[in-house]
Design a protein around this motif. Structure first.
Motif, mmCIF file in Angstrom:
data_model
loop_
_atom_site.group_PDB
_atom_site.id
_atom_site.type_symbol
_atom_site.label_atom_id
_atom_site.label_comp_id
_atom_site.label_asym_id
_atom_site.label_seq_id
_atom_site.Cartn_x
_atom_site.Cartn_y
_atom_site.Cartn_z
ATOM 1 N N LEU A 181 0.867 -1.176 0.000
ATOM 2 C CA LEU A 181 0.000 0.000 0.000
ATOM 3 C C LEU A 181 0.902 1.223 0.000
ATOM 4 O O LEU A 181 1.513 1.548 1.015
ATOM 5 C CB LEU A 181 -0.931 0.018 1.211
ATOM 6 C CG LEU A 181 -1.986 1.124 1.197
ATOM 7 C CD1 LEU A 181 -2.991 0.888 0.055
ATOM 8 C CD2 LEU A 181 -2.717 1.213 2.533
ATOM 9 N N GLN A 182 1.005 1.860 -1.162
ATOM 10 C CA GLN A 182 1.771 3.096 -1.277
ATOM 11 C C GLN A 182 0.864 4.241 -0.873
ATOM 12 O O GLN A 182 -0.201 4.429 -1.479
ATOM 13 C CB GLN A 182 2.270 3.291 -2.697
ATOM 14 C CG GLN A 182 3.045 4.583 -2.918
ATOM 15 C CD GLN A 182 4.345 4.634 -2.139
ATOM 16 O OE1 GLN A 182 5.087 3.668 -2.107
ATOM 17 N NE2 GLN A 182 4.611 5.781 -1.505
ATOM 18 N N MET A 183 1.277 4.979 0.135
ATOM 19 C CA MET A 183 0.445 6.049 0.678
ATOM 20 C C MET A 183 1.158 7.384 0.486
ATOM 21 O O MET A 183 2.225 7.602 1.064
ATOM 22 C CB MET A 183 0.168 5.795 2.160
ATOM 23 C CG MET A 183 -0.516 4.469 2.415
ATOM 24 S SD MET A 183 -1.090 4.278 4.114
ATOM 25 C CE MET A 183 0.460 4.218 4.981
ATOM 26 N N ASN A 184 0.574 8.239 -0.333
ATOM 27 C CA ASN A 184 1.127 9.559 -0.616
ATOM 28 C C ASN A 184 0.178 10.648 -0.119
ATOM 29 O O ASN A 184 -1.001 10.388 0.131
ATOM 30 C CB ASN A 184 1.377 9.729 -2.113
ATOM 31 C CG ASN A 184 2.367 8.731 -2.664
ATOM 32 O OD1 ASN A 184 3.307 8.319 -1.988
ATOM 33 N ND2 ASN A 184 2.174 8.324 -3.914
ATOM 34 N N SER A 185 0.702 11.846 -0.003
ATOM 35 C CA SER A 185 -0.113 13.002 0.418
ATOM 36 C C SER A 185 -0.929 12.671 1.670
ATOM 37 O O SER A 185 -2.128 12.935 1.735
ATOM 38 C CB SER A 185 -1.044 13.431 -0.722
ATOM 39 O OG SER A 185 -0.312 13.756 -1.875
ATOM 40 N N LEU A 186 -0.266 12.105 2.639
ATOM 41 C CA LEU A 186 -0.962 11.649 3.843
ATOM 42 C C LEU A 186 -1.529 12.807 4.640
ATOM 43 O O LEU A 186 -0.950 13.905 4.689
ATOM 44 C CB LEU A 186 -0.015 10.815 4.694
ATOM 45 C CG LEU A 186 0.202 9.390 4.171
ATOM 46 C CD1 LEU A 186 1.421 8.744 4.820
ATOM 47 C CD2 LEU A 186 -1.032 8.545 4.409
ATOM 48 N N LYS A 187 -2.662 12.542 5.262
ATOM 49 C CA LYS A 187 -3.389 13.526 6.058
ATOM 50 C C LYS A 187 -3.513 13.020 7.486
ATOM 51 O O LYS A 187 -3.479 11.800 7.728
ATOM 52 C CB LYS A 187 -4.783 13.748 5.477
ATOM 53 C CG LYS A 187 -4.813 14.149 4.019
ATOM 54 C CD LYS A 187 -6.252 14.237 3.518
ATOM 55 C CE LYS A 187 -6.310 14.628 2.064
ATOM 56 N NZ LYS A 187 -7.716 14.710 1.572
#
Length: 120
Positions: free
Chosen positions: A80-86
């Motif tokens: 699971l590639q997670m970008n622009s995390l909040k």
């Protein structure tokens, strides 16, 4: 029996990236559906992303365009590639596999969960 081991979680600043991995080992003939779920404090566990053996994917609306699920069948692993995390992505993330172990037997297996914290 099948074991799932997750890795890659941790603390990241808002806007940052993380890559989760979940590898399966044990009595595996093939892995059909691979899923990532998450559970935030005080909330129910929710499906984040799914990938089928045919590489079809679905995503929760809240993560579309930011998170990408992929799989390596040779390694029995889902990513699971997670970008622009909040900050609202903060949760314990769980992988879930539907495994075919032969003799028309399908079983569900869960990882132990891994913490992802998004904070400045």
């Amino acid at each position: 029996q099948v074991q799932l081991v997750e890795s890659g979680g941790g603390l990241v600043q808002p806007g940052g990236s993380l890559r989760l991995s979940c590898a399966a080992s044990g009595n595996i003939f093939s892995i059909h559906t691979m899923n990532w779920y998450r559970q935030a404090p005080g909330k129910e566990r929710e499906l984040v992303a799914r990938i089928t053996r045919g590489d079809s994917t679905i995503y929760a609306d809240s993560v579309k365009g930011r998170l990408t699920i992929s799989r390596d069948n040779g390694k029995n692993t889902v990513y699971l590639q997670m970008n622009s995390l909040k900050p609202e992505d903060t949760a314990v993330y769980y992988c879930h596999f539907v495994v075919y172990s032969g003799s028309m037997t399908f079983k569900n297996y869960w990882g132990q969960g891994i913490q992802v914290t998004v904070a400045s």
